[in-house]
Design a protein around this motif. Structure first.
Motif, mmCIF file in Angstrom:
data_model
loop_
_atom_site.group_PDB
_atom_site.id
_atom_site.type_symbol
_atom_site.label_atom_id
_atom_site.label_comp_id
_atom_site.label_asym_id
_atom_site.label_seq_id
_atom_site.Cartn_x
_atom_site.Cartn_y
_atom_site.Cartn_z
ATOM 1 N N LYS A 64 7.392 -3.061 6.237
ATOM 2 C CA LYS A 64 8.660 -2.535 5.739
ATOM 3 C C LYS A 64 8.433 -1.694 4.492
ATOM 4 O O LYS A 64 7.467 -1.903 3.746
ATOM 5 C CB LYS A 64 9.615 -3.683 5.409
ATOM 6 C CG LYS A 64 9.094 -4.637 4.337
ATOM 7 C CD LYS A 64 10.054 -5.798 4.117
ATOM 8 C CE LYS A 64 9.537 -6.740 3.019
ATOM 9 N NZ LYS A 64 10.438 -7.900 2.825
ATOM 10 N N PRO A 65 9.315 -0.726 4.242
ATOM 11 C CA PRO A 65 9.218 0.051 2.998
ATOM 12 C C PRO A 65 9.717 -0.779 1.823
ATOM 13 O O PRO A 65 10.681 -1.539 1.942
ATOM 14 C CB PRO A 65 10.131 1.248 3.263
ATOM 15 C CG PRO A 65 11.101 0.772 4.291
ATOM 16 C CD PRO A 65 10.379 -0.229 5.132
ATOM 17 N N VAL A 66 9.049 -0.636 0.674
ATOM 18 C CA VAL A 66 9.469 -1.362 -0.534
ATOM 19 C C VAL A 66 9.577 -0.420 -1.725
ATOM 20 O O VAL A 66 9.758 -0.866 -2.858
ATOM 21 C CB VAL A 66 8.497 -2.514 -0.861
ATOM 22 C CG1 VAL A 66 8.589 -3.609 0.186
ATOM 23 C CG2 VAL A 66 7.060 -2.005 -0.991
ATOM 24 N N ASN A 68 2.551 6.226 10.205
ATOM 25 C CA ASN A 68 2.729 5.857 11.606
ATOM 26 C C ASN A 68 2.634 4.340 11.654
ATOM 27 O O ASN A 68 1.543 3.772 11.593
ATOM 28 C CB ASN A 68 1.652 6.503 12.477
ATOM 29 C CG ASN A 68 1.815 6.169 13.951
ATOM 30 O OD1 ASN A 68 2.443 5.174 14.308
ATOM 31 N ND2 ASN A 68 1.241 6.989 14.812
ATOM 32 N N SER A 69 3.777 3.674 11.742
ATOM 33 C CA SER A 69 3.821 2.220 11.563
ATOM 34 C C SER A 69 3.069 1.466 12.647
ATOM 35 O O SER A 69 2.674 0.313 12.447
ATOM 36 C CB SER A 69 5.273 1.743 11.519
ATOM 37 O OG SER A 69 5.936 2.057 12.727
ATOM 38 N N PHE A 113 0.843 -1.189 0.000
ATOM 39 C CA PHE A 113 0.000 0.000 0.000
ATOM 40 C C PHE A 113 0.878 1.239 0.000
ATOM 41 O O PHE A 113 2.071 1.180 0.331
ATOM 42 C CB PHE A 113 -0.927 0.005 1.226
ATOM 43 C CG PHE A 113 -0.216 0.069 2.545
ATOM 44 C CD1 PHE A 113 -0.026 1.277 3.200
ATOM 45 C CD2 PHE A 113 0.278 -1.085 3.145
ATOM 46 C CE1 PHE A 113 0.631 1.341 4.420
ATOM 47 C CE2 PHE A 113 0.936 -1.034 4.368
ATOM 48 C CZ PHE A 113 1.117 0.181 5.006
ATOM 49 N N THR A 114 0.285 2.344 -0.386
ATOM 50 C CA THR A 114 0.991 3.620 -0.370
ATOM 51 C C THR A 114 0.375 4.543 0.671
ATOM 52 O O THR A 114 -0.807 4.438 1.006
ATOM 53 C CB THR A 114 0.943 4.311 -1.742
ATOM 54 O OG1 THR A 114 -0.424 4.592 -2.077
ATOM 55 C CG2 THR A 114 1.559 3.434 -2.824
ATOM 56 N N ILE A 144 3.078 -5.006 4.230
ATOM 57 C CA ILE A 144 2.767 -5.593 5.525
ATOM 58 C C ILE A 144 2.295 -7.019 5.288
ATOM 59 O O ILE A 144 1.560 -7.287 4.333
ATOM 60 C CB ILE A 144 1.690 -4.760 6.267
ATOM 61 C CG1 ILE A 144 1.483 -5.278 7.687
ATOM 62 C CG2 ILE A 144 0.384 -4.720 5.498
ATOM 63 C CD1 ILE A 144 0.589 -4.379 8.532
ATOM 64 N N ARG A 145 2.765 -7.934 6.110
ATOM 65 C CA ARG A 145 2.307 -9.321 6.005
ATOM 66 C C ARG A 145 1.252 -9.578 7.069
ATOM 67 O O ARG A 145 1.408 -9.179 8.226
ATOM 68 C CB ARG A 145 3.467 -10.299 6.183
ATOM 69 C CG ARG A 145 4.350 -10.458 4.964
ATOM 70 C CD ARG A 145 5.272 -11.652 5.116
ATOM 71 N NE ARG A 145 5.978 -11.632 6.399
ATOM 72 C CZ ARG A 145 6.369 -12.723 7.052
ATOM 73 N NH1 ARG A 145 6.107 -13.916 6.565
ATOM 74 N NH2 ARG A 145 7.018 -12.620 8.195
ATOM 75 N N VAL A 146 0.186 -10.245 6.662
ATOM 76 C CA VAL A 146 -0.879 -10.588 7.600
ATOM 77 C C VAL A 146 -1.183 -12.077 7.490
ATOM 78 O O VAL A 146 -0.870 -12.727 6.482
ATOM 79 C CB VAL A 146 -2.166 -9.777 7.330
ATOM 80 C CG1 VAL A 146 -1.925 -8.291 7.530
ATOM 81 C CG2 VAL A 146 -2.706 -10.049 5.935
#
Length: 479
Positions: free
Chosen positions: A435-437, A402-403, A394-395, A444-446
């Motif tokens: 993490k930034p990509v 805010n992580s 996502f962007t 984000i992994r869920v």
């Protein structure tokens, strides 16, 4: 009015066929002939439509039998199954398999009816999707205040069923009641026609179990008094109970105002919208008064005493036969209102209103645009399985992340009628690394839900929520 959002971003709507002529003609000059009907033996108007949310257009559909006060749910492949109704329709099953184009007028994109598809008559019933994708239909149309029961699938695979003023946990495999819950304090009825509403609160990782929130309704005897034009003030209380608590008790709260015939809609950020209804009376023809024009937001994670927030009022009364459903863009579609035995558009205090409008929660205010995520992947209609690691990209506008305030939710679209959204559920997915990509792009992994007990198979809207501001949803299919 009955509504169901489909994974094509179309909303199927329908109403009883013997109210009178609608304002929408059937296509190609078609008419329905029903010699049994004393109201409309020949009817050339539509009582069901396919509403295309994106183009804001409707297409008339054809129902052959009476869908008055019926129920429904969606199969894992996205087909709407609608069950029961009145008179000629009380044992009919109707199927609507969506097509992609609103201009497609083939029979494959209209109602298909299965006569005698039900073994018993179903009227004022509730449908719920089961963990294997089948549907269960529950009701007792003979007893006042037991109609349209509130039914929720618990994480153990059993059904929490509330009717009148009490609830049970039901094992549908064995047909046995495995738990009985305390009567809601005060003992007042909350089911139709003393119509309150209810939701299964968001299912969260590592939470102590599922909770049900039930709000509004009418005091004992209100239905009989309304029949004599004596409109009793609606209940202003909500009850909240944890299904799996070893000693379950109702925790009561007070709304800003009493409400009967309200709708409760789960929003992507986990809040609950309470909208529509009346301040006095009950459900029924001419039985309600004092429109409840101001929606209310309920924030379940706030401390008691600070959970309710009154919103800006509507100017349109939405009383008996009004509905509300969540759309993929985060708005809530609101429509309908007919407190009369037939369509009555003029000369009455609360005219029949078949219009649609949308409620925009505060998270859609442009001033929060700098916080709003946009989902990059997964793409629309992605199929996922149970118990998987799912990467989501996502962007966020530059420098705004805010992580610690990012979550991912899945929302099941509901079949809504008579103040209850059947199959409505929201899951907050367990998150792992963030993490930034790329530039302003993050991954984000869920963990996807572990089984159909948590998320029955089918289509869901997936949202990324950042600081309480949700993205637009993306349709995914699990199972």
């Amino acid at each position: 009015m009955h509504m169901q959002l489909l994974h094509t971003d179309h909303v199927i709507m329908f109403d009883r066929t013997d109210f009178g002529l609608s304002n929408i003609s059937l296509p190609n000059g078609n008419c329905i002939k029903n010699p049994r009907s004393k109201i409309l033996p020949v009817d050339c108007t539509a009582h069901s439509v396919d509403y295309d949310v994106v183009s804001n257009s409707i297409r008339p559909l054809t129902v052959l039998t009476d869908v008055w006060c019926s129920s429904g749910a969606v199969t894992p492949d996205g087909t709407l199954v609608q069950t029961g109704g009145f008179d000629s329709g009380d044992r009919v099953v109707r199927l609507y398999k969506p097509c992609r184009s609103s201009s497609n007028t083939t029979t494959a994109c209209d109602w298909q009816e299965v006569g005698r598809g039900l073994t018993v008559r179903r009227w004022y019933a509730t449908n719920h999707i089961l963990p294997d994708g089948r549907q269960i239909v529950t009701n007792d149309a003979k007893i006042e205040n037991n109609l349209y029961p509130f039914v929720f699938l618990n994480g153990d695979g059993n059904l929490f069923i509330f009717a009148n003023n009490r609830a049970i946990l039901f094992n549908y495999f064995t047909g046995s009641v495995i738990r009985t819950y305390p009567t809601i304090p005060g003992g007042d009825p909350r089911s139709y026609p003393s119509t309150g509403s209810a939701v299964l609160l968001p299912l969260k990782p590592n939470a102590a179990g599922a909770e049900v929130l039930l709000c509004g309704g009418a005091p004992k005897g209100a239905f009989i008094r309304a029949n004599n034009h004596d409109f009793v003030p609606a209940l202003d209380t909500c009850g909240r109970i944890r299904i799996d608590d070893p000693n379950p008790q109702w925790v009561m709260e007070t709304m800003p105002a009493g409400r009967v015939m309200g709708d409760m809609v789960l929003l992507p950020n986990g809040d609950v919208l309470i909208v529509n209804g009346a301040g006095s009376g009950t459900a029924g023809w001419e039985f309600g008064a004092d429109p409840a024009l101001s929606p209310v937001i309920y924030r379940p994670d706030n401390p008691i005493g600070s959970r309710f927030a009154t919103q800006n009022p509507s100017s349109t009364p939405r009383m008996y036969h009004s509905t509300a459903i969540l759309l993929r863009d985060g708005r809530v579609l609101v429509g309908g209102s007919n407190p009369h035995k037939f369509y009555n558009f003029t000369g009455v205090l609360y005219p029949t209103d078949l219009t649609l409008e949308s409620f925009s929660p505060s998270y859609l205010d442009p001033k929060f645009g700098y916080l709003k995520p946009r989902v990059v992947s997964p793409g629309p209609q992605t199929k996922i399985g149970y118990g998987q690691k799912l990467p989501i990209r996502f962007t966020i506008p530059p420098g705004r992340l805010n992580s610690t305030s990012v979550m991912v939710t899945m929302v099941a679209p509901s079949f809504t009628t008579h103040s209850f959204s059947m199959n409505q559920r929201l899951l907050v997915l367990t998150r792992a690394d963030l993490k930034p990509v790329g530039k302003s792009t993050y991954q984000i992994r869920v963990d996807t839900p572990g089984s159909g007990n948590l998320a029955p198979p089918g289509y869901y809207m997936l949202f990324v929520v950042h600081q309480d501001i949700p993205s637009e949803g993306v349709w995914i299919q699990i199972g």
